[in-house]
Design a protein around this motif. Structure first.
Motif, mmCIF file in Angstrom:
data_model
loop_
_atom_site.group_PDB
_atom_site.id
_atom_site.type_symbol
_atom_site.label_atom_id
_atom_site.label_comp_id
_atom_site.label_asym_id
_atom_site.label_seq_id
_atom_site.Cartn_x
_atom_site.Cartn_y
_atom_site.Cartn_z
ATOM 1 N N LEU A 61 0.797 -1.223 0.000
ATOM 2 C CA LEU A 61 0.000 0.000 0.000
ATOM 3 C C LEU A 61 0.834 1.280 0.000
ATOM 4 N N SER A 62 2.070 1.206 0.468
ATOM 5 C CA SER A 62 2.859 2.437 0.601
ATOM 6 C C SER A 62 3.202 3.078 -0.739
ATOM 7 N N LEU A 99 -6.353 -3.673 -3.426
ATOM 8 C CA LEU A 99 -7.310 -4.656 -2.924
ATOM 9 C C LEU A 99 -6.599 -5.800 -2.208
ATOM 10 N N LEU A 100 -5.487 -6.258 -2.776
ATOM 11 C CA LEU A 100 -4.718 -7.324 -2.124
ATOM 12 C C LEU A 100 -4.217 -6.877 -0.753
ATOM 13 N N GLY A 101 -3.734 -5.640 -0.673
ATOM 14 C CA GLY A 101 -3.180 -5.134 0.576
ATOM 15 C C GLY A 101 -4.194 -5.114 1.700
ATOM 16 N N VAL A 102 -5.408 -4.701 1.398
ATOM 17 C CA VAL A 102 -6.456 -4.653 2.423
ATOM 18 C C VAL A 102 -6.848 -6.063 2.860
ATOM 19 N N MET A 103 -6.852 -7.022 1.927
ATOM 20 C CA MET A 103 -7.146 -8.407 2.290
ATOM 21 C C MET A 103 -6.085 -8.956 3.241
ATOM 22 N N TRP A 161 -5.900 3.998 -12.767
ATOM 23 C CA TRP A 161 -7.263 4.263 -12.325
ATOM 24 C C TRP A 161 -7.837 3.080 -11.523
ATOM 25 N N ALA A 162 -7.288 1.887 -11.735
ATOM 26 C CA ALA A 162 -7.807 0.688 -11.076
ATOM 27 C C ALA A 162 -7.030 0.327 -9.817
ATOM 28 N N ASP A 163 -5.962 1.040 -9.531
ATOM 29 C CA ASP A 163 -5.107 0.681 -8.403
ATOM 30 C C ASP A 163 -4.542 1.936 -7.779
ATOM 31 N N ASN A 164 -5.171 2.418 -6.694
ATOM 32 C CA ASN A 164 -4.739 3.644 -6.034
ATOM 33 C C ASN A 164 -5.322 3.688 -4.622
ATOM 34 N N ARG A 165 -5.039 4.768 -3.920
ATOM 35 C CA ARG A 165 -5.497 4.869 -2.532
ATOM 36 C C ARG A 165 -7.013 4.979 -2.432
ATOM 37 N N LEU A 166 -7.648 5.508 -3.453
ATOM 38 C CA LEU A 166 -9.104 5.593 -3.419
ATOM 39 C C LEU A 166 -9.730 4.207 -3.344
ATOM 40 N N TRP A 167 -9.200 3.273 -4.135
ATOM 41 C CA TRP A 167 -9.714 1.908 -4.096
ATOM 42 C C TRP A 167 -9.332 1.225 -2.786
ATOM 43 N N ALA A 168 -8.156 1.542 -2.241
ATOM 44 C CA ALA A 168 -7.774 0.986 -0.939
ATOM 45 C C ALA A 168 -8.718 1.485 0.152
ATOM 46 N N LEU A 169 -9.059 2.775 0.098
ATOM 47 C CA LEU A 169 -10.003 3.336 1.063
ATOM 48 C C LEU A 169 -11.375 2.676 0.925
ATOM 49 N N PHE A 170 -11.796 2.480 -0.315
ATOM 50 C CA PHE A 170 -13.071 1.798 -0.560
ATOM 51 C C PHE A 170 -13.042 0.382 0.020
ATOM 52 N N ALA A 171 -11.920 -0.326 -0.175
ATOM 53 C CA ALA A 171 -11.805 -1.694 0.340
ATOM 54 C C ALA A 171 -11.819 -1.703 1.868
ATOM 55 N N PHE A 172 -11.155 -0.699 2.486
ATOM 56 C CA PHE A 172 -11.166 -0.599 3.947
ATOM 57 C C PHE A 172 -12.571 -0.364 4.478
ATOM 58 N N LEU A 173 -13.259 0.593 3.906
ATOM 59 C CA LEU A 173 -14.614 0.908 4.370
ATOM 60 C C LEU A 173 -15.540 -0.282 4.195
ATOM 61 N N PHE A 200 -3.305 -7.360 -11.126
ATOM 62 C CA PHE A 200 -4.318 -7.395 -10.066
ATOM 63 C C PHE A 200 -4.023 -6.263 -9.086
ATOM 64 N N PRO A 201 -4.998 -5.432 -8.747
ATOM 65 C CA PRO A 201 -4.751 -4.230 -7.934
ATOM 66 C C PRO A 201 -4.148 -4.546 -6.567
ATOM 67 N N THR A 202 -2.995 -3.959 -6.287
ATOM 68 C CA THR A 202 -2.377 -4.158 -4.976
ATOM 69 C C THR A 202 -3.180 -3.468 -3.879
#
Length: 439
Positions: free
Chosen positions: A143-144, A331-335, A153-165, A327-329
């Protein structure tokens, strides 16, 4: 191990909860995919052989043990292999060396004695430390590197935030198949990105080949990577897994796995798969926690995952590397973080009857996680157990080494035993002096 009872439980669970079982089977992909991809890109392992053999091992462990037991990479070996760009022979030698050691350790009975001698607070500390290590590793490596809008567009902090929420939301609604939905979303993004770069997977039948390590590769693999993997495998992939299975699945109809059966499974997997270029694998407590967190409750989950891996590896193999790299990191990172949090949470039962040494002392045949134990432990005893666990956690995470955490926890445990030992010596000496006077 009652195979008929285990099979009946697997079928019944999958029939009534197939969505949860499928979702849970994907829980450990956050650990499996990044390491497998990194090793395959460097041509250190064969992706097709890794998928095929890990798939076969998933199926066998699911059928035999009846619990969502993961098949995941040997992380210490993988880290060294990636950093030093190991050859196929070197990483095979590392996996075979660890497998041979574990097999010898098991058949001689030393593993059982070692396991029974480890205090429960140290085992809980190893589990919690492994969970924190997963969280830190995901934050630092997966994630860093993300920003709010990049690397794509498919792999960024916005998607990480979405995965966290979404993860926090599904904490209250455990029946929502979080891992399955996240995996399908990530796979869709990966397919779109692969199509844009004209690198979609193609039909590529598996062509098995045997890897024979040279004398030089045996030396490098065994000494540089294998030796460091042994304490991690023994403590986290065998002993901690056995205890975690009892903590998470206390009401499972089949008997819980033993250290001997888990160790023989780890040894057997690598003594077979490593000769064909497959990644060295083990059963990890982090993977079990992840698959449990996302809904898996039986061996049917990993049987499903294994069948999927087997088919994909046989017919697509190496052509999947470019797809999986996309594959978006995020999403993987939050998992991975979710898996770490689940594993950390087992420390909560340290001073309750969820701890095996306490419910055995109470004369129970199993524990009730979270049940209050009243006067069974004094405040001093609770604090000492907590201190031993936290020393194990702190040193394990700080040094990134399970063996260091284990030794630190053991020294702390022994330090608390010194006053009782001194009193025992004083009583012995007093009795001895009294006996001499009587003569």
């Amino acid at each position: 191990m009652n195979l008929r009872q285990t099979t009946a439980h697997n079928l019944s669970t999958f029939r009534h909860h197939y969505v949860s079982e499928i979702s849970g089977s994907l829980g450990d992909l956050g650990t499996f995919l990044p390491i497998a991809i990194a090793l395959a890109v460097n041509n250190t392992v064969s992706l097709s052989s890794t998928l095929i053999f890990s798939g076969i091992f998933n199926i066998l462990t699911g059928l035999f043990f009846g619990i969502p037991l993961p098949v995941q990479p040997m992380k210490a070996i993988a880290a060294v292999a990636i950093a030093r760009n190991f050859t196929n022979g070197a990483i095979a030698a590392a996996g075979l060396f660890v497998a041979a050691f574990i097999l010898l350790f098991t058949v001689t009975g030393l593993l059982t004695r070692f396991s029974n001698a480890i205090p429960i607070p140290i085992i809980k500390g190893i589990q919690c430390g492994a969970g924190l290590s997963l969280i830190i590793a995901s934050s630092n490596t997966l994630l860093s590197s993300l920003t709010w809008l990049s690397p794509s567009w498919a792999d960024n902090r916005l998607w990480a935030l979405f995965a966290f929420l979404s993860l926090f939301a599904t904490t209250a609604y455990r029946k929502v198949p979080y891992a399955l939905l996240v995996f399908l979303l990530g796979l869709l993004f990966a397919l779109i990105l692969a199509a844009q770069s004209f690198s979609l997977p193609s039909l590529t039948l598996w062509r098995p080949s045997v890897t024979i390590p040279s004398r030089h590769e045996w030396a490098i693999g065994s000494l540089d990577a294998g030796v460091g993997q042994i304490p991690l495998t023994t403590l986290n992939s065998i002993i901690a897994v056995v205890h975690l299975a009892q903590d998470l699945l206390p009401d499972h109809p089949s008997s819980p796995p033993s250290t001997t059966t888990i160790a023989l499974s780890v040894a057997g997997m690598n003594l077979l798969g490593c000769w064909f270029g497959a990644m060295p694998v083990c059963h990890g407590s982090g993977g079990l926690a992840a698959q449990y967190r996302f809904g898996a409750r039986s061996g049917a989950s990993v049987v499903f995952l294994g069948a999927f891996k087997l088919l994909v590896g046989l017919f697509f193999g190496e052509s999947l590397v470019e797809l999986l790299k996309r594959f978006p990191t995020a999403l993987l990172g939050v998992m991975v973080i979710a898996a770490g949090l689940e594993l950390v949470s087992v420390g909560e039962s340290l001073n309750t009857t969820g701890a095996r040494d306490i419910w055995k002392a109470a004369g129970r045949t199993n524990g009730l996680v979270g049940e209050e134990i009243g006067p069974m432990l004094t405040d001093v005893e609770r604090k000492r157990r907590w201190m031993v666990m936290m020393v194990t956690v702190g040193l394990l995470v700080g040094f990134k080494n399970d063996a260091v955490g284990f030794l630190a926890g053991l020294l702390c445990h022994w330090a608390f035993e010194i006053p009782a030992l001194v009193e025992g010596v004083k009583r012995w000496w007093a009795e001895r002096r009294g006996g001499v006077r009587l003569e």
